[in-house]
Design a protein around this motif. Structure first.
Motif, PDB file in Angstrom:
ATOM      1  N   SER A  83       4.998   7.415  14.023  1.00 58.86           N
ATOM      2  CA  SER A  83       6.069   6.467  14.323  1.00 58.86           C
ATOM      3  C   SER A  83       5.787   5.158  13.586  1.00 58.86           C
ATOM      4  N   GLN A  84       6.816   4.354  13.408  1.00 61.56           N
ATOM      5  CA  GLN A  84       6.659   3.065  12.715  1.00 61.56           C
ATOM      6  C   GLN A  84       5.617   2.198  13.420  1.00 61.56           C
ATOM      7  N   SER A  85       5.649   2.154  14.758  1.00 64.35           N
ATOM      8  CA  SER A  85       4.700   1.299  15.475  1.00 64.35           C
ATOM      9  C   SER A  85       3.271   1.824  15.341  1.00 64.35           C
ATOM     10  N   SER A  86       3.085   3.138  15.393  1.00 66.30           N
ATOM     11  CA  SER A  86       1.742   3.709  15.220  1.00 66.30           C
ATOM     12  C   SER A  86       1.216   3.440  13.814  1.00 66.30           C
ATOM     13  N   LEU A  87       2.102   3.579  12.819  1.00 66.81           N
ATOM     14  CA  LEU A  87       1.699   3.304  11.444  1.00 66.81           C
ATOM     15  C   LEU A  87       1.330   1.835  11.283  1.00 66.81           C
ATOM     16  N   SER A  88       2.104   0.940  11.872  1.00 66.13           N
ATOM     17  CA  SER A  88       1.806  -0.496  11.777  1.00 66.13           C
ATOM     18  C   SER A  88       0.431  -0.809  12.363  1.00 66.13           C
ATOM     19  N   ARG A  89       0.116  -0.210  13.516  1.00 64.56           N
ATOM     20  CA  ARG A  89      -1.201  -0.429  14.125  1.00 64.56           C
ATOM     21  C   ARG A  89      -2.315   0.149  13.251  1.00 64.56           C
ATOM     22  N   MET A  90      -2.069   1.311  12.659  1.00 59.46           N
ATOM     23  CA  MET A  90      -3.073   1.909  11.787  1.00 59.46           C
ATOM     24  C   MET A  90      -3.315   1.036  10.561  1.00 59.46           C
ATOM     25  N   VAL A  91      -2.236   0.517   9.976  1.00 57.11           N
ATOM     26  CA  VAL A  91      -2.367  -0.359   8.811  1.00 57.11           C
ATOM     27  C   VAL A  91      -3.177  -1.602   9.183  1.00 57.11           C
ATOM     28  N   GLU A 133      -5.494   8.523   8.561  1.00 54.95           N
ATOM     29  CA  GLU A 133      -5.828   7.289   7.835  1.00 54.95           C
ATOM     30  C   GLU A 133      -6.005   7.601   6.350  1.00 54.95           C
ATOM     31  N   TYR A 134      -6.662   8.719   6.069  1.00 54.10           N
ATOM     32  CA  TYR A 134      -6.808   9.142   4.670  1.00 54.10           C
ATOM     33  C   TYR A 134      -5.438   9.371   4.045  1.00 54.10           C
ATOM     34  N   ASP A 135      -4.525   9.936   4.810  1.00 51.92           N
ATOM     35  CA  ASP A 135      -3.177  10.191   4.301  1.00 51.92           C
ATOM     36  C   ASP A 135      -2.525   8.892   3.833  1.00 51.92           C
ATOM     37  N   VAL A 136      -2.738   7.811   4.572  1.00 56.12           N
ATOM     38  CA  VAL A 136      -2.212   6.501   4.170  1.00 56.12           C
ATOM     39  C   VAL A 136      -2.869   6.068   2.854  1.00 56.12           C
ATOM     40  N   LEU A 137      -4.192   6.173   2.775  1.00 54.60           N
ATOM     41  CA  LEU A 137      -4.894   5.786   1.547  1.00 54.60           C
ATOM     42  C   LEU A 137      -4.435   6.639   0.365  1.00 54.60           C
ATOM     43  N   PHE A 138      -4.306   7.944   0.581  1.00 54.08           N
ATOM     44  CA  PHE A 138      -3.876   8.859  -0.478  1.00 54.08           C
ATOM     45  C   PHE A 138      -2.468   8.497  -0.956  1.00 54.08           C
ATOM     46  N   THR A 139      -1.559   8.274  -0.023  1.00 54.43           N
ATOM     47  CA  THR A 139      -0.178   7.944  -0.385  1.00 54.43           C
ATOM     48  C   THR A 139      -0.134   6.644  -1.181  1.00 54.43           C
ATOM     49  N   LEU A 140      -0.900   5.647  -0.763  1.00 58.81           N
ATOM     50  CA  LEU A 140      -0.945   4.380  -1.502  1.00 58.81           C
ATOM     51  C   LEU A 140      -1.575   4.575  -2.880  1.00 58.81           C
ATOM     52  N   SER A 141      -2.535   5.489  -3.001  1.00 60.65           N
ATOM     53  CA  SER A 141      -3.189   5.715  -4.297  1.00 60.65           C
ATOM     54  C   SER A 141      -2.236   6.314  -5.322  1.00 60.65           C
ATOM     55  N   ARG A 142      -1.171   6.940  -4.868  1.00 55.05           N
ATOM     56  CA  ARG A 142      -0.211   7.585  -5.764  1.00 55.05           C
ATOM     57  C   ARG A 142       0.944   6.663  -6.154  1.00 55.05           C
ATOM     58  N   CYS A 143       0.924   5.443  -5.662  1.00 56.00           N
ATOM     59  CA  CYS A 143       2.005   4.500  -5.920  1.00 56.00           C
ATOM     60  C   CYS A 143       1.784   3.856  -7.301  1.00 56.00           C
ATOM     61  N   PRO A 144       2.693   4.084  -8.251  1.00 59.71           N
ATOM     62  CA  PRO A 144       2.490   3.588  -9.618  1.00 59.71           C
ATOM     63  C   PRO A 144       2.341   2.071  -9.722  1.00 59.71           C
ATOM     64  N   SER A 145       3.078   1.330  -8.917  1.00 60.78           N
ATOM     65  CA  SER A 145       3.019  -0.134  -9.025  1.00 60.78           C
ATOM     66  C   SER A 145       1.815  -0.709  -8.289  1.00 60.78           C
ATOM     67  N   GLY A 146       1.184   0.106  -7.451  1.00 57.58           N
ATOM     68  CA  GLY A 146       0.082  -0.381  -6.637  1.00 57.58           C
ATOM     69  C   GLY A 146       0.542  -0.833  -5.265  1.00 57.58           C
ATOM     70  N   TRP A 147       1.763  -1.308  -5.167  1.00 54.87           N
ATOM     71  CA  TRP A 147       2.316  -1.800  -3.906  1.00 54.87           C
ATOM     72  C   TRP A 147       3.376  -0.836  -3.392  1.00 54.87           C
ATOM     73  N   LEU A 148       3.434  -0.679  -2.081  1.00 49.05           N
ATOM     74  CA  LEU A 148       4.436   0.187  -1.455  1.00 49.05           C
ATOM     75  C   LEU A 148       4.903  -0.492  -0.176  1.00 49.05           C
ATOM     76  N   ARG A 149       6.204  -0.443   0.062  1.00 47.21           N
ATOM     77  CA  ARG A 149       6.740  -1.011   1.298  1.00 47.21           C
ATOM     78  C   ARG A 149       6.283  -0.179   2.484  1.00 47.21           C
ATOM     79  N   LEU A 150       6.021  -0.848   3.600  1.00 45.60           N
ATOM     80  CA  LEU A 150       5.601  -0.165   4.814  1.00 45.60           C
ATOM     81  C   LEU A 150       6.626   0.891   5.224  1.00 45.60           C
TER      82      LEU A 150
END
Length: 153
Positions: free
Chosen positions: A71-79, A44-61
């Protein structure tokens, strides 16, 4: 010194991969057991960290999925779980009805920074006694070289 039989490139590649993988598993297990990850899981921290490095603030799933080992489905549930906790915000991509954009909320950004400060100290405490500064730079060079080569294929 006795001559050693020539090492097979296949065997060397397999042994190198296994060593790299086992080292990563050992390091991740140690870091996961540390104080930084009492309130949030490492992935979960990895998701937060990756989003924190996004210059525009927004990142596509789907772009986030390129950086996360889920997996895409596991990531979707985590999000979904992170959104319910108020740590991420999502919205439909304006140029693609099926796409989803993600960004950290203020609470998510604060949690990422708080955990990140502890996490980097835990990393330093693990790496510094194990590898010299020169060895860390060499490992960094080699892993970046490997990642770059894999990305080009």
């Amino acid at each position: 010194m006795a001559d050693r039989p020539a090492e097979s490139p296949v065997r060397l590649a397999a042994e190198t991969w296994e060593s790299l993988f086992r080292a990563q598993v050992a390091v991740m297990r140690r870091l996961q057991s540390g104080p930084a990850f009492k309130s949030i899981a490492l992935n979960e921290y990895d998701v937060l960290f990756t989003l924190s490095r996004c210059p525009s603030g927004w990142l596509r799933l789907n772009e986030l999925n390129d950086h996360i080992l889920l997996s895409q489905s596991s990531l979707s549930r985590m999000v979904e779980r992170l959104e319910k906790r108020g740590l991420v915000e999502r919205m439909p991509a304006p140029d693609d009805g099926r796409g989803v954009l993600l960004k950290l909320t203020e609470a998510g950004s604060e949690l990422q920074k708080q955990i990140g400060r502890i996490h980097v100290r835990d990393i330093e405490a693990l790496m510094t006694p194990s590898l010299t500064a020169a060895e860390q730079r060499e490992l960094l060079r080699l892993t970046e070289k490997l990642r770059g080569a894999v990305a080009r294929h």
